[in-house]
Structures are given as structure tokens and as C-alpha cells.
Design a protein around this motif. Structure first.
Motif, PDB file in Angstrom:
ATOM      1  N   PHE A  24       0.855  -1.185   0.000  1.00  0.00           N
ATOM      2  CA  PHE A  24       0.000   0.000   0.000  1.00  0.00           C
ATOM      3  C   PHE A  24       0.890   1.234   0.000  1.00  0.00           C
ATOM      4  O   PHE A  24       1.834   1.329   0.804  1.00  0.00           O
ATOM      5  CB  PHE A  24      -0.880  -0.073   1.260  1.00  0.00           C
ATOM      6  CG  PHE A  24      -1.675   1.163   1.575  1.00  0.00           C
ATOM      7  CD1 PHE A  24      -2.229   1.952   0.581  1.00  0.00           C
ATOM      8  CD2 PHE A  24      -1.894   1.541   2.898  1.00  0.00           C
ATOM      9  CE1 PHE A  24      -2.973   3.083   0.893  1.00  0.00           C
ATOM     10  CE2 PHE A  24      -2.636   2.664   3.228  1.00  0.00           C
ATOM     11  CZ  PHE A  24      -3.169   3.436   2.220  1.00  0.00           C
ATOM     12  N   GLU A  26       0.527   5.397  -0.007  1.00  0.00           N
ATOM     13  CA  GLU A  26      -0.372   6.561   0.077  1.00  0.00           C
ATOM     14  C   GLU A  26       0.434   7.853  -0.055  1.00  0.00           C
ATOM     15  O   GLU A  26       1.640   7.890   0.238  1.00  0.00           O
ATOM     16  CB  GLU A  26      -1.077   6.524   1.446  1.00  0.00           C
ATOM     17  CG  GLU A  26      -2.030   7.685   1.664  1.00  0.00           C
ATOM     18  CD  GLU A  26      -2.972   7.489   2.848  1.00  0.00           C
ATOM     19  OE1 GLU A  26      -2.797   6.521   3.612  1.00  0.00           O
ATOM     20  OE2 GLU A  26      -3.888   8.320   2.992  1.00  0.00           O
ATOM     21  N   LEU A  28       1.350  10.151   1.763  1.00  0.00           N
ATOM     22  CA  LEU A  28       1.435  10.330   3.212  1.00  0.00           C
ATOM     23  C   LEU A  28       2.911  10.390   3.574  1.00  0.00           C
ATOM     24  O   LEU A  28       3.654   9.449   3.243  1.00  0.00           O
ATOM     25  CB  LEU A  28       0.748   9.133   3.902  1.00  0.00           C
ATOM     26  CG  LEU A  28       0.402   9.158   5.369  1.00  0.00           C
ATOM     27  CD1 LEU A  28      -0.281   7.873   5.802  1.00  0.00           C
ATOM     28  CD2 LEU A  28       1.505   9.522   6.309  1.00  0.00           C
ATOM     29  N   GLY A  71      -6.005   4.887   1.367  1.00  0.00           N
ATOM     30  CA  GLY A  71      -5.948   5.682   2.541  1.00  0.00           C
ATOM     31  C   GLY A  71      -6.889   6.905   2.533  1.00  0.00           C
ATOM     32  O   GLY A  71      -7.646   7.160   1.597  1.00  0.00           O
ATOM     33  N   CYS A  72      -6.809   7.590   3.660  1.00  0.00           N
ATOM     34  CA  CYS A  72      -7.642   8.781   3.834  1.00  0.00           C
ATOM     35  C   CYS A  72      -7.428   9.775   2.694  1.00  0.00           C
ATOM     36  O   CYS A  72      -8.345  10.497   2.307  1.00  0.00           O
ATOM     37  CB  CYS A  72      -7.332   9.448   5.177  1.00  0.00           C
ATOM     38  SG  CYS A  72      -7.778   8.413   6.584  1.00  0.00           S
ATOM     39  N   TRP A  97      -2.541  14.516   6.191  1.00  0.00           N
ATOM     40  CA  TRP A  97      -1.220  14.066   6.596  1.00  0.00           C
ATOM     41  C   TRP A  97      -0.194  15.189   6.618  1.00  0.00           C
ATOM     42  O   TRP A  97       0.465  15.461   5.617  1.00  0.00           O
ATOM     43  CB  TRP A  97      -0.757  12.915   5.696  1.00  0.00           C
ATOM     44  CG  TRP A  97      -1.754  11.798   5.654  1.00  0.00           C
ATOM     45  CD1 TRP A  97      -2.447  11.350   4.578  1.00  0.00           C
ATOM     46  CD2 TRP A  97      -2.189  11.007   6.772  1.00  0.00           C
ATOM     47  NE1 TRP A  97      -3.284  10.315   4.944  1.00  0.00           N
ATOM     48  CE2 TRP A  97      -3.145  10.093   6.283  1.00  0.00           C
ATOM     49  CE3 TRP A  97      -1.880  10.978   8.144  1.00  0.00           C
ATOM     50  CZ2 TRP A  97      -3.794   9.167   7.111  1.00  0.00           C
ATOM     51  CZ3 TRP A  97      -2.526  10.054   8.964  1.00  0.00           C
ATOM     52  CH2 TRP A  97      -3.457   9.169   8.442  1.00  0.00           C
ATOM     53  N   ASN A 173     -12.592   4.753   0.628  1.00  0.00           N
ATOM     54  CA  ASN A 173     -11.727   4.190   1.668  1.00  0.00           C
ATOM     55  C   ASN A 173     -12.252   4.618   3.032  1.00  0.00           C
ATOM     56  O   ASN A 173     -12.575   5.799   3.230  1.00  0.00           O
ATOM     57  CB  ASN A 173     -10.292   4.710   1.510  1.00  0.00           C
ATOM     58  CG  ASN A 173      -9.437   4.401   2.741  1.00  0.00           C
ATOM     59  OD1 ASN A 173      -9.060   3.246   2.979  1.00  0.00           O
ATOM     60  ND2 ASN A 173      -9.167   5.415   3.561  1.00  0.00           N
ATOM     61  N   GLU A 174     -12.315   3.701   3.953  1.00  0.00           N
ATOM     62  CA  GLU A 174     -12.760   4.005   5.326  1.00  0.00           C
ATOM     63  C   GLU A 174     -13.936   4.988   5.287  1.00  0.00           C
ATOM     64  O   GLU A 174     -13.931   6.036   5.944  1.00  0.00           O
ATOM     65  CB  GLU A 174     -11.591   4.523   6.190  1.00  0.00           C
ATOM     66  CG  GLU A 174     -10.511   3.461   6.343  1.00  0.00           C
ATOM     67  CD  GLU A 174      -9.511   3.689   7.483  1.00  0.00           C
ATOM     68  OE1 GLU A 174      -9.486   4.791   8.062  1.00  0.00           O
ATOM     69  OE2 GLU A 174      -8.755   2.738   7.790  1.00  0.00           O
ATOM     70  N   GLU A 297      -5.332  -2.893   4.601  1.00  0.00           N
ATOM     71  CA  GLU A 297      -4.435  -2.151   5.506  1.00  0.00           C
ATOM     72  C   GLU A 297      -4.178  -3.024   6.725  1.00  0.00           C
ATOM     73  O   GLU A 297      -5.117  -3.366   7.451  1.00  0.00           O
ATOM     74  CB  GLU A 297      -5.030  -0.803   5.914  1.00  0.00           C
ATOM     75  CG  GLU A 297      -5.033   0.189   4.758  1.00  0.00           C
ATOM     76  CD  GLU A 297      -5.473   1.597   5.145  1.00  0.00           C
ATOM     77  OE1 GLU A 297      -5.244   2.007   6.306  1.00  0.00           O
ATOM     78  OE2 GLU A 297      -6.055   2.270   4.273  1.00  0.00           O
ATOM     79  N   TRP A 301       1.330  -0.055  14.265  1.00  0.00           N
ATOM     80  CA  TRP A 301       1.171   1.403  14.311  1.00  0.00           C
ATOM     81  C   TRP A 301       1.672   1.859  15.682  1.00  0.00           C
ATOM     82  O   TRP A 301       1.053   1.552  16.696  1.00  0.00           O
ATOM     83  CB  TRP A 301      -0.296   1.784  14.088  1.00  0.00           C
ATOM     84  CG  TRP A 301      -0.547   3.232  13.817  1.00  0.00           C
ATOM     85  CD1 TRP A 301       0.028   4.300  14.447  1.00  0.00           C
ATOM     86  CD2 TRP A 301      -1.461   3.785  12.858  1.00  0.00           C
ATOM     87  NE1 TRP A 301      -0.462   5.479  13.929  1.00  0.00           N
ATOM     88  CE2 TRP A 301      -1.382   5.194  12.956  1.00  0.00           C
ATOM     89  CE3 TRP A 301      -2.360   3.236  11.930  1.00  0.00           C
ATOM     90  CZ2 TRP A 301      -2.162   6.052  12.166  1.00  0.00           C
ATOM     91  CZ3 TRP A 301      -3.128   4.079  11.149  1.00  0.00           C
ATOM     92  CH2 TRP A 301      -3.025   5.475  11.274  1.00  0.00           C
ATOM     93  N   ALA A 345       0.633  -1.863   5.313  1.00  0.00           N
ATOM     94  CA  ALA A 345       0.670  -0.402   5.381  1.00  0.00           C
ATOM     95  C   ALA A 345       1.953  -0.001   6.131  1.00  0.00           C
ATOM     96  O   ALA A 345       2.073  -0.300   7.304  1.00  0.00           O
ATOM     97  CB  ALA A 345      -0.563   0.128   6.096  1.00  0.00           C
ATOM     98  N   GLN A 346       2.827   0.669   5.399  1.00  0.00           N
ATOM     99  CA  GLN A 346       2.820   0.965   3.987  1.00  0.00           C
ATOM    100  C   GLN A 346       4.199   0.623   3.418  1.00  0.00           C
ATOM    101  O   GLN A 346       5.116   0.322   4.177  1.00  0.00           O
ATOM    102  CB  GLN A 346       2.488   2.423   3.759  1.00  0.00           C
ATOM    103  CG  GLN A 346       1.094   2.794   4.296  1.00  0.00           C
ATOM    104  CD  GLN A 346       0.621   4.176   3.851  1.00  0.00           C
ATOM    105  OE1 GLN A 346       1.315   4.891   3.135  1.00  0.00           O
ATOM    106  NE2 GLN A 346      -0.571   4.567   4.290  1.00  0.00           N
ATOM    107  N   LEU A 351       4.525   3.782   8.739  1.00  0.00           N
ATOM    108  CA  LEU A 351       4.055   2.638   9.532  1.00  0.00           C
ATOM    109  C   LEU A 351       4.985   1.430   9.334  1.00  0.00           C
ATOM    110  O   LEU A 351       6.202   1.584   9.357  1.00  0.00           O
ATOM    111  CB  LEU A 351       2.577   2.344   9.252  1.00  0.00           C
ATOM    112  CG  LEU A 351       1.628   3.531   9.573  1.00  0.00           C
ATOM    113  CD1 LEU A 351       0.188   3.234   9.173  1.00  0.00           C
ATOM    114  CD2 LEU A 351       1.682   3.910  11.055  1.00  0.00           C
TER     115      LEU A 351
HETATM  116  O1  AHR Z   1      -2.330   4.022   6.686  1.00  0.00           O
HETATM  117  C1  AHR Z   1      -2.641   5.197   7.334  1.00  0.00           C
HETATM  118  C2  AHR Z   1      -4.127   5.468   7.400  1.00  0.00           C
HETATM  119  O2  AHR Z   1      -4.741   4.506   8.190  1.00  0.00           O
HETATM  120  C3  AHR Z   1      -4.875   5.401   6.098  1.00  0.00           C
HETATM  121  O3  AHR Z   1      -4.800   6.579   5.385  1.00  0.00           O
HETATM  122  C4  AHR Z   1      -6.269   5.143   6.547  1.00  0.00           C
HETATM  123  O4  AHR Z   1      -7.026   4.442   5.586  1.00  0.00           O
HETATM  124  C5  AHR Z   1      -6.108   4.395   7.854  1.00  0.00           C
HETATM  125  O5  AHR Z   1      -6.866   4.937   8.847  1.00  0.00           O
END
Ligand code: AHR
Length: 488
Positions: A24, A26, A28, A71-72, A97, A173-174, A297, A301, A345-346, A351
Motif C-alpha cells: 500500500f 499513500e 502520506l 488511505g484517507c 497528513w 476508503n474508510e 491495511e 502502528w 501499510a505501507q 508505519l
Molecule cells: O495508513 C494510514 C491510514 O490509516 C490510512 O490513510 C487510513 O485508511 C487508515 O486509517
């Protein structure tokens, strides 16, 4: 022997989808910019802007599929901002981010170039939260259509004649959180609406992915499967390992005691319960198992590395993370009949990364090496592994999975004990056990690779085993992951 792993060549399971070993990436922190992409004008060696060192390292672990752009971030991403001449691409603030400027210099063409260099399938997660149906429909058209339309002509003008034929298509996503704070019934209807206008072009068939639950949100899985289950090919699940199990107390990536090490592994094992629970709900609406489950994901974390931008989610990676990867990948393998993809992730600098970069330097993390040890499972046939061993803190000390492909049996196992070696017998019924080779990754639970010491943790040949009438008798060090290969 104090532990036993039993496998039978005659007892074959499903084919392990290679996409279980997916990644993954992103927009970010330094995942895309600085991690995967440095631009053509960078002094860092690159091909069309993609870091050569990172691409080569990722090719070695055979990345099968790459998810992007979030991701977000996905639900704030407007694809048209990322095409055309770079100097005129729209600038935006990445509000999810770190509040940094996103100049959109890495967009659709760059992502697909990266996938071509990696030899992997693209998985695009499109915007439902702040996008429109038309925007999403036209993205699919831009990517996949050969038709003589204004949208396609734009792609030609941007230097790409052939359609890419993107298959894996995520719709939001989410959506229960950063993707729009929707309720399951509402999202399910939105999925149906957006999905309707994502057309199949030519021979390409979109593989339509619905946004699934976070952790144990059974109601979300139920609500979405009930309304949208028959319209999607797969549904997602997100679950991150937090050492304490409490989101507000994430803990350090590098400074932890043995109790926290075990608690991290204990919370990782929750993945098994989550898969079983969500698959049972999916069964209610999809008894024929047409819909796949994608864990798009997963990983650890922690608190960010001290001194780094908290919005960049940069963390170090130790042998503890290697154990987390081994547990999760063995769990995914064992559910090969239903888990069709998973994306750690990722990929880089965010992470549970497989790679860390600093300027022109690159480090492979312990997690990277686990993906290397496990790569032979990709598209191999699962041989369900039975494990008998002691328990630590409510989970089994040894985790394992096995598969067969082209006359090669691969067994991957980890001794999760922090420091105690374990005698493990690997019993393989149905074949002559000879031609055995093995590789190992091991180290003290805090061991890690740094820019100063890049090779502290590496895969080595494993020779501490004997082949007897009973099978393969191994002495697995504490905190180790092993790959055993038997050619039959
Ligand atoms: O991987 C970081 C974030 O974690 C992603 O953007 C989101 O989908 C999740 O909450």
C-alpha cells in the motif's frame, strides 16, 4: 521435540493468491515523495523519477499488487489534478497528513509507470467522500477506454495511447471514518451508485472493491454486504496492531520490554478472530463465496519516530515487526480460500514499512526480509499446517504455514518466544523428505537496520536441522522466522 508442524502433501487447500503479498502506498509523509518517487531531475538514481534502489528491492520480493493513492488521502484526491504538464498541476494542502503541500507531481501516469517498473498490478482506490460519480466514471474511462472520446484524447495528449486496463478498483476508503463518516446503509447505496457508472471497457473487467469495516465493526460488514454484496467482487478489512491494544497508547517502535513484545504479538493474533467473524457474516449474504475479503491495511502502528512530523507516521522497524508480519502472513495463507488480497501499510517510510529511506540511502527492514522468506507462497497451493506447541500469553509459540508449487514445498514458521530456542519437528506426509534447504531471519527482539548499520538484520542460510525418519528436526532460535524448502 517440544513443537510439531504437520503437513500432508495429499491434503491440498486453495491456491494462495499472490496478492496476499501486496503493498500500500499513500500520499502520506515520505512514502511517495522521497520514498518511491524523486522526480527525473533528482541526483538520486532514478528511472523516469522512480528510485532505482527502491524499485530493485521491491522487485526482489515480487510485489504483486500496489494500492494507491490512499488511505484517507484517496477521498480528497481528484485525479485530474495529477495529469498533464507538471508545472500546471494543481497544488493542494494534504490536510490528512501533516498539512504539507501536495504538488501532484506524482499522479496517474506516474503511478502506472511505477507499477510497470515493479511488474505489479495497480489497485486504485477512488474517491467517494469528496468526489462525484462523473469524476470516478471518467477516471475509469481515462484509464481503460480505447474509444475516441474527449477524456481518452486527453490521455493521448498526455503521452499514453494504449489503455492501461486497470482491474482492481476500490470505491471509497474508510467511508465509516475519514472517507465521509457514513453509515453502512448509506455507504452501501453510494457504492451501488458509484459502481454502476464505473464501466468495463474492452476486455478489461473491473474487480470492484467495496469499503469494508474497521477491526470488529460487525454491523458495518453486515450492512454493506446485505445491500451491496451482490454488486462487488470483494470487500475490505482494516486492522492495525497496536502493542497495548489501546489506540491512545501506541508505544514506541524501538523501546519496549518483553511484556510489550508479547502483548504486540497477542494483539496481532486478533487478525484470526476478525477474519473468522467477518467471513461468517459474509457467508450470510454470499453462501457461494463469490465475494473475496481483502485486508488492504494491516501492520503495526506506533508513536512516530521522535523528532519527525507527527503527520508523517514514520516509524522504525525491529524484529518484533518481523514476528508481526510472519503471524499475519501465516494467517492470511491459512484463509487462502477467502482472503484474496492483503496490503501491508505501507511500502516505504510509513508505519510498518518494508523499506526506509533517508536522502539517497535505503534500508531494508526486518519486515522486508519476511516478505522475502515468504515469497515462494505466491500462487502456490496451500498445504494446511497443523501446529502443536506450547502457549505464551494466550497464543501459540510457533506459527506456521506451508504450500506446494511445481514440486517445491515451502514451509514458513516463526518461533515467537522472545529468546528461547525451540526444537521443532516438521513432519511432511506424502513425500520423500530430501533436498532440504532453509533460510532464517533472527535477532534480539529490538534488532533493527539503521542508516548507520544497514545489515544488522539479514537473512542467512539455516543449517541447524537434521533430516530423520520422523521428518525435519530443527532448532529454531527465539525470535526467528524460517523458510524451509523441500524439493520433491
Ligand atoms: O495508513 C494510514 C491510514 O490509516 C490510512 O490513510 C487510513 O485508511 C487508515 O486509517
Amino acid at each position: 521435540m517440544s513443537a510439531k508442524i504437520s503437513v500432508n502433501l495429499a491434503n491440498q487447500g486453495a491456491v494462495i493468491n499472490k496478492n496476499i503479498y501486496g503493498h500500500f502506498s499513500e500520499h502520506l509523509g515520505r512514502c511517495i515523495y522521497g520514498g518511491l518517487f524523486v522526480g527525473e531531475d533528482s541526483p538520486i538514481p532514478n528511472k523516469n523519477g522512480m528510485r532505482t534502489d527502491v524499485v530493485e528491492a521491491l522487485k526482489h520480493i515480487q510485489v504483486p499488487v500496489l494500492r494507491w493513492p490512499g488511505g484517507c488521502f484517496a477521498d480528497e484526491y481528484h485525479w485530474e489534478d495529477g495529469i498533464g504538464p507538471k508545472e500546471s498541476r494543481k497544488r493542494m494542502v494534504n490536510t490528512n497528513w501533516g498539512g504539507v503541500v501536495e504538488d501532484n507531481s506524482f499522479g496517474t501516469h506516474e503511478f502506472l509507470e511505477l507499477c510497470e517498473q515493479l511488474g505489479c498490478e495497480p489497485y486504485i482506490n477512488a474517491n467517494v467522500g469528496s468526489g462525484t460519480v462523473r469524476e470516478m466514471a471518467e477516471w475509469v474511462e481515462y484509464l481503460n477506454s480505447e474509444g475516441d472520446s474527449t477524456v481518452v484524447k486527453k490521455r493521448w495528449a498526455n503521452g499514453r495511447h494504449e489503455p492501461w486496463g486497470v482491474k482492481y478498483w476500490g470505491v471509497g476508503n474508510e467511508s465509516w471514518g475519514c472517507g465521509g463518516n457514513m453509515r453502512p446503509e448509506y455507504y452501501a447505496d453510494e457504492f451501488r451508485r458509484f459502481n454502476t457508472f464505473c464501466r468495463n471497457y474492452g476486455k478489461n473487467r473491473l474487480y470492484r472493491i467495496a469499503c469494508g469495516p474497521n477491526v470488529d465493526d460487525w454491523a458495518w460488514m453486515d450492512g454493506v454486504m446485505k445491500v451491496a454484496g451482490r454488486h462487488c467482487n470483494a470487500i475490505t478489512l482494516h486492522y492495525y496492531t497496536v502493542p497495548s491494544g489501546v489506540w491512545e497508547k501506541k508505544g514506541s517502535a524501538t523501546e519496549f520490554d518483553t511484556a510489550e513484545y508479547y502483548s504486540t504479538l497477542k494483539h496481532t493474533h486478533k487478525m484470526e478472530k476478525l477474519l473468522k467473524g467477518h467471513l461468517a457474516i459474509m457467508d450470510k449474504y454470499d453462501p457461494k463465496h463469490r465475494v473475496g475479503l481483502i485486508v488492504d491495511e494491516w501492520g503495526t502502528w506506533y508513536e512516530v519516530e521522535p523528532g519527525t512530523n507527527p503527520g508523517f507516521l514514520y516509524q522504525q522497524n525491529t524484529m518484533r515487526d518481523a514476528m508481526v508480519a510472519a503471524i499475519n502472513l501465516n494467517i492470511f495463507n491459512s484463509h487462502a480460500d477467502r482472503v484474496v488480497m492483503a496490503n501491508i501499510a505501507q511500502t516505504v517510510n510509513v508505519l510498518q514499512s518494508v523499506i526506509l529511506t533517508d536522502g539517497d540511502q535505503m534500508v531494508k527492514t526486518p519486515t522486508y526480509h519476511v516478505f522475502d522468506l515468504y515469497k515462494a507462497h505466491q500462487d502456490a497451493t496451500l498445504l494446511p499446517a497443523e501446529v502443536e506447541c506450547a502457549e505464551i500469553e494466550g497464543f501459540r509459540q510457533v506459527t506456521a504455514s506451508a504450500s506446494e508449487k511445481d514440486g517445491v514445498i515451502t514451509m514458513t514458521a516463526a518461533n515467537l518466544h522472545a529468546d528461547k530456542a525451540e526444537k521443532v519437528l516438521l513432519e511432511i506426509a506424502g513425500c520423500d523428505v530430501k533436498n532440504v534447504t532453509a533460510r532464517i531471519l533472527t535477532g534480539e527482539i529490538h534488532a533493527k537496520n539503521t542508516f548507520e548499520d544497514q545489515h544488522a538484520v539479514e537473512i542467512a542460510e539455516f543449517t541447524d536441522f537434521t533430516v530423520t525418519e520422523a521428518g525435519i528436526e530443527m532448532n529454531l532460535p527465539g525470535c526467528s522466522v524460517v523458510e524451509v524448502t523441500v524439493r520433491v
